[in-house]
Design a protein around this motif. Sequence first.
Motif, short mmCIF file in Angstrom:
data_model
loop_
_atom_site.label_atom_id
_atom_site.label_comp_id
_atom_site.label_asym_id
_atom_site.label_seq_id
_atom_site.Cartn_x
_atom_site.Cartn_y
_atom_site.Cartn_z
N GLY A 146 -10.02 2.34 -9.54
CA GLY A 146 -8.96 2.65 -8.59
C GLY A 146 -7.60 2.30 -9.15
N MET A 147 -6.65 3.20 -8.94
CA MET A 147 -5.31 2.94 -9.48
C MET A 147 -4.66 1.73 -8.84
SD MET A 147 -3.64 6.69 -10.17
CE MET A 147 -4.26 7.70 -11.53
N GLU A 148 -4.98 1.45 -7.58
CA GLU A 148 -4.41 0.26 -6.95
C GLU A 148 -4.97 -1.02 -7.57
OE1 GLU A 148 -8.24 0.44 -4.63
OE2 GLU A 148 -7.02 1.71 -5.91
N GLU A 149 -6.20 -0.96 -8.09
CA GLU A 149 -6.78 -2.11 -8.77
C GLU A 149 -6.01 -2.41 -10.05
OE1 GLU A 149 -10.94 -1.35 -9.40
OE2 GLU A 149 -11.17 -0.47 -7.40
N ILE A 150 -5.64 -1.34 -10.77
CA ILE A 150 -4.87 -1.53 -12.00
C ILE A 150 -3.49 -2.09 -11.69
CG2 ILE A 150 -3.76 -0.29 -13.91
CD1 ILE A 150 -6.20 1.55 -13.96
N LEU A 151 -2.83 -1.54 -10.68
CA LEU A 151 -1.50 -2.02 -10.30
C LEU A 151 -1.55 -3.49 -9.91
CD1 LEU A 151 -0.41 1.09 -8.23
CD2 LEU A 151 0.62 0.35 -10.37
N SER A 152 -2.56 -3.87 -9.13
CA SER A 152 -2.67 -5.26 -8.70
C SER A 152 -2.96 -6.18 -9.88
CB SER A 152 -3.77 -5.39 -7.64
OG SER A 152 -3.43 -4.68 -6.47
N SER A 153 -3.85 -5.75 -10.78
CA SER A 153 -4.19 -6.57 -11.94
C SER A 153 -2.99 -6.77 -12.85
CB SER A 153 -5.33 -5.92 -12.73
OG SER A 153 -6.53 -5.92 -11.98
N ALA A 154 -2.12 -5.76 -12.91
CA ALA A 154 -0.94 -5.85 -13.78
C ALA A 154 0.21 -6.59 -13.12
CB ALA A 154 -0.48 -4.45 -14.16
N GLY A 155 0.10 -6.88 -11.81
CA GLY A 155 1.20 -7.52 -11.10
C GLY A 155 2.38 -6.59 -10.91
N ALA A 156 2.09 -5.28 -10.79
CA ALA A 156 3.16 -4.29 -10.69
C ALA A 156 3.68 -4.19 -9.26
CB ALA A 156 2.64 -2.93 -11.15
N ARG A 157 4.90 -3.68 -9.15
CA ARG A 157 5.47 -3.36 -7.84
C ARG A 157 5.08 -1.93 -7.49
NH1 ARG A 157 11.47 -3.73 -9.03
NH2 ARG A 157 10.72 -3.20 -11.12
N TRP A 158 4.60 -1.74 -6.26
CA TRP A 158 4.18 -0.39 -5.88
C TRP A 158 4.16 -0.24 -4.38
CZ3 TRP A 158 -0.85 0.26 -3.60
CH2 TRP A 158 -1.62 -0.91 -3.60
N GLN A 159 4.13 1.02 -3.95
CA GLN A 159 4.09 1.34 -2.52
C GLN A 159 3.24 2.59 -2.33
OE1 GLN A 159 8.20 2.02 -1.56
NE2 GLN A 159 8.31 3.95 -2.68
N TRP A 160 2.73 2.77 -1.11
CA TRP A 160 1.89 3.91 -0.78
C TRP A 160 2.74 5.11 -0.34
CZ3 TRP A 160 -3.04 3.74 -2.09
CH2 TRP A 160 -3.75 2.54 -2.03
N ARG A 161 2.12 6.29 -0.47
CA ARG A 161 2.60 7.49 0.19
C ARG A 161 1.36 8.30 0.56
NH1 ARG A 161 4.69 11.96 -4.32
NH2 ARG A 161 2.62 12.31 -5.27
N PRO A 162 1.41 9.12 1.60
CA PRO A 162 0.27 9.98 1.92
C PRO A 162 -0.02 10.93 0.76
CG PRO A 162 1.82 9.90 3.74
CD PRO A 162 2.51 9.25 2.58
N ALA A 163 -1.28 11.04 0.40
CA ALA A 163 -1.64 11.91 -0.72
C ALA A 163 -1.39 13.37 -0.36
CB ALA A 163 -3.11 11.71 -1.09
N PRO A 164 -0.74 14.13 -1.23
CA PRO A 164 -0.57 15.56 -0.96
C PRO A 164 -1.91 16.29 -0.98
CG PRO A 164 0.18 15.01 -3.17
CD PRO A 164 -0.12 13.71 -2.49
#
Length: 260
Positions: A201-219
């Motif tokens: 999951g891409m959110e797993e990668i973002l969390s593991s990297a300590g990245a800043r991120w936000q959601w948007r509804p998937a097109p």
Amino acid sequence: MRCLADGGHWPEGRAALWHGRRGDFAWDMRETPPPLPRPVRGVIVLAGVTGGTSEELAGNADLARAALRLAARDRLGPVLLMSSAAVYGRATDACREESASPAAAYGAAKLEMEHVIAREIAAIGPDAPAACCLRLANVAGCDQLFGSMGTGPVTLDRFADGAAPRRAYVGPLTLARLLSVLIEAPALPAILNLAQPGDVGMEEILSSAGARWQWRPAPENALPRTRLDTARLAAITGPVAPARAPALVAEARLAGWNLA
């Protein structure tokens, strides 16, 4: 890719002869290659065209053809050519090498590259070098997600079930090891998926990297999942560790990727 160019990341300290328009073996692949400065085992083609017009994307086949002809001239083999998981298009089940259904121009160009290589081998005849087109998964540290993390906050698609996109991945150091094994393999299929088992999951990668991120509804056209069947790969290389977000991020950092 820094992890591949740095000899310290190749198993057993194997040193590659790197070619480009400058460097160890200066060769513009649109021209006739000069003599090799030292013996090599085979050829690994990392060069490719990732965007542009259909004519520009056709350069993928031209690069592959050039490498094959170099190998035939100097009796090298195998030739490992980077195709892409993009040849599977919008498939969400574990994709096997027997199928392909590209949904975009890049995937179509890579599939055409595979077909060109098959025709080229047939034209060369019995003296043709062995060649394997590797349908490569996302490489941690080199794909769009890691690129976005490297430049600022990431906006991530979220599907109706709350899930983020999941993708097939391979870590850069794992990639170096697998290529090192494949270049020594006594026999290879014409097509081979190149990925670690599973999907991440891409959110797993973002969390593991300590990245800043936000959601948007998937097109509506967002692809929820890409996964590659790696049974054929494991039969050649032996077991490959499943893809896990923390390990992918760690490999990316060792290979030179940094978070913004």
